[in-house]
Design an enzyme around this catalytic site. Structure first.
Site, PDB file in Angstrom:
ATOM      1  N   LEU A 167       9.605  -0.048  -4.804  1.00 24.10           N
ATOM      2  CA  LEU A 167       9.214  -1.074  -5.670  1.00 24.10           C
ATOM      3  C   LEU A 167       7.696  -0.028  -5.979  1.00 24.10           C
ATOM      4  O   LEU A 167       7.032   0.341  -4.766  1.00 24.10           O
ATOM      5  CB  LEU A 167       8.331  -2.043  -4.211  1.00 24.10           C
ATOM      6  N   HIS A 189       3.913   6.976   3.268  1.00 24.50           N
ATOM      7  CA  HIS A 189       4.523   6.126   4.376  1.00 24.50           C
ATOM      8  C   HIS A 189       4.620   6.395   5.825  1.00 24.50           C
ATOM      9  O   HIS A 189       5.282   7.501   5.828  1.00 24.50           O
ATOM     10  CB  HIS A 189       4.548   5.020   3.826  1.00 24.50           C
ATOM     11  N   HIS A 246      12.770   3.336   5.795  1.00 22.76           N
ATOM     12  CA  HIS A 246      13.325   2.650   6.441  1.00 22.76           C
ATOM     13  C   HIS A 246      14.291   2.600   7.353  1.00 22.76           C
ATOM     14  O   HIS A 246      14.979   3.504   6.446  1.00 22.76           O
ATOM     15  CB  HIS A 246      13.475   1.368   5.859  1.00 22.76           C
ATOM     16  N   ALA A 281      12.066  -1.766   0.688  1.00 21.36           N
ATOM     17  CA  ALA A 281      12.192  -0.659  -0.931  1.00 21.36           C
ATOM     18  C   ALA A 281      11.187   0.508   0.157  1.00 21.36           C
ATOM     19  O   ALA A 281      10.103  -0.048   0.598  1.00 21.36           O
ATOM     20  CB  ALA A 281      10.725  -1.835  -1.997  1.00 21.36           C
ATOM     21  N   HIS A 322       1.747   4.846  -7.308  1.00 24.89           N
ATOM     22  CA  HIS A 322       3.238   5.383  -8.236  1.00 24.89           C
ATOM     23  C   HIS A 322       3.372   4.694  -9.882  1.00 24.89           C
ATOM     24  O   HIS A 322       4.291   4.363  -9.752  1.00 24.89           O
ATOM     25  CB  HIS A 322       4.378   5.066  -7.147  1.00 24.89           C
ATOM     26  N   ASP A 360       4.944   8.429  -2.294  1.00 21.06           N
ATOM     27  CA  ASP A 360       5.110   7.070  -1.546  1.00 21.06           C
ATOM     28  C   ASP A 360       6.507   7.423  -0.711  1.00 21.06           C
ATOM     29  O   ASP A 360       7.422   6.150  -0.710  1.00 21.06           O
ATOM     30  CB  ASP A 360       6.022   6.319  -3.042  1.00 21.06           C
ATOM     31  N   ARG A 365       4.434   5.292   8.546  1.00 16.13           N
ATOM     32  CA  ARG A 365       4.811   4.046   9.404  1.00 16.13           C
ATOM     33  C   ARG A 365       3.809   3.951  11.096  1.00 16.13           C
ATOM     34  O   ARG A 365       3.272   4.845  11.448  1.00 16.13           O
ATOM     35  CB  ARG A 365       5.924   3.981  10.170  1.00 16.13           C
ATOM     36  N   HIS A 421      -1.431  -0.727  -5.630  1.00 15.25           N
ATOM     37  CA  HIS A 421      -0.002  -1.136  -6.462  1.00 15.25           C
ATOM     38  C   HIS A 421      -0.144  -1.980  -7.444  1.00 15.25           C
ATOM     39  O   HIS A 421      -0.202  -2.767  -7.650  1.00 15.25           O
ATOM     40  CB  HIS A 421       0.469  -1.763  -5.039  1.00 15.25           C
TER      41      HIS A 421
END
Length: 348
Positions: free
Chosen positions: A220, A16, A252, A264, A175, A248, A18, A137
């Site tokens: 998660l 990720h 944040h 998460a 994951h 993963d 963003r 996922h």
């Protein structure tokens, strides 16, 4: 005792980044060590078309600091309105390397995900025809299912029926967090692989909950019992080509992690290679680290292995990693394994 390793430059098969200021802040943490990464499409709004993916790829490359080399491998977010023709064109152009399935409501920014799998049969058939992987996922969102059982139930209720109904569909279980997930991958003759994160090799659910809630260990799928962590370690260090690294790594800002309803995700881009060397050494499997980080993923995605190499060196003193990465969006806490780490990527 081994104190130095030379590996092909690794790839991250689940990342990720963003967007905007966060992208600019965290991208260098991955590009410092990793040559390529499968980029998750769960932005707001999500990356659902080839044009969306091209635009996002452009923003990633524009944020890459001078002197760094990194290739973003783009994905599309599967929705019930995904156009098979658009997907086919995006894959044929080389832009899109996979499609991501989020069951609606399963994780961060997953509300546009799939609720009725009959509505995506045509897309899945197209993907099977052209050999484009589906990254899943793997959790059900049924509120009647315990959160610690959601992966195992997903395999039985959703994933196995999809694979039986769509022969030739190439799937990556992202994951995985359970022994059931690892066993299901091993049970397949073909067209099934799994990524394993750095943090799920290190933490179990006690790390999250014992002695107080630790929000920076909340992710998660959530970390499971110790028996599952050990099963993941066995899979990752086995040399089995169906298992490979997908961090993963999910940034944040701290205020969104440290609140009454925290987000998460664990941010591991900064120290993943050091942590993996530690884990693989503990498992007497340093000879399998390159397979897990640098060989198995490209083989499954039918991409060339990286020619460039990195060196990992074990020192006498623990490595000091930053507690936080400062971004224009705010501070992001770096995953803390809870033990000293002596391996680091050498700066040649």
């Amino acid at each position: 005792m081994i104190t130095e390793l030379a590996l092909r430059r690794p790839d991250d098969w689940h990342l990720h980044l963003r967007d905007g200021a966060m992208l600019q802040g965290v991208l260098p943490e991955t590009a410092r060590h990793f040559a390529r990464a499968i980029i998750m499409p769960n932005l707001v709004p999500p990356v659902v078309t080839g044009a969306d993916a091209a635009a996002y790829r452009g923003r990633i490359l524009a944020a890459l600091p001078a002197g760094m080399t990194f290739e973003p491998l783009m994905t599309l977010y599967l929705t019930e309105g995904t156009d098979p023709a658009d997907l086919r064109a995006a894959a044929a152009s080389g832009l899109v390397k996979a499609v991501k399935l989020y069951p609606a409501g399963a994780t961060t920014n997953s509300h546009s995900g799939v609720r009725d799998f009959d509505k995506v049969r045509g897309v899945l058939d197209t993907m099977a025809e052209i050999g484009l992987p589906l990254c899943v996922h793997g959790e059900v969102t049924d509120p009647a299912v315990d959160i610690f059982d959601r992966e195992a139930v997903f395999i039985d209720r959703v994933l196995d029926p999809i694979r039986r109904a769509t022969p030739g569909l190439r799937v990556v279980m992202e994951h995985i967090t359970t022994s059931q997930g690892a066993d299901y991958v091993r049970s397949a003759d073909r067209d099934l692989a799994a990524t394993i994160t750095t943090h799920h090799l290190i933490i179990n659910r006690n790390h999250l909950l014992v002695g107080g809630i630790r929000p920076h260990y909340y992710c998660l799928p959530v970390a499971k019992r110790e028996e599952h962590r050990l099963a993941l370690r066995a899979a990752a260090t086995s040399g089995d080509p169906r298992f490979f690294l997908g961090t993963d790594s999910a940034p944040h800002v701290d205020p969104l992690k440290e609140c009454a309803c925290g987000c998460a995700g664990c941010f591991t881009a900064t120290n993943t290679m050091s942590l993996l060397a530690h884990v693989f050494e503990q498992e007497n499997a340093l000879d399998q680290l390159e397979s897990f980080t640098s060989l198995n993923g490209p083989a499954y995605y039918r991409l060339p292995m990286n020619e460039a190499r990195i060196r990992l060196v074990k020192g006498d003193a623990p490595v000091s990693f930053p507690d936080k990465i400062q971004t224009g969006a705010g501070p992001v806490t770096v995953f803390d394994p809870g033990f000293p780490v002596f391996w680091q990527v050498a700066q040649d």
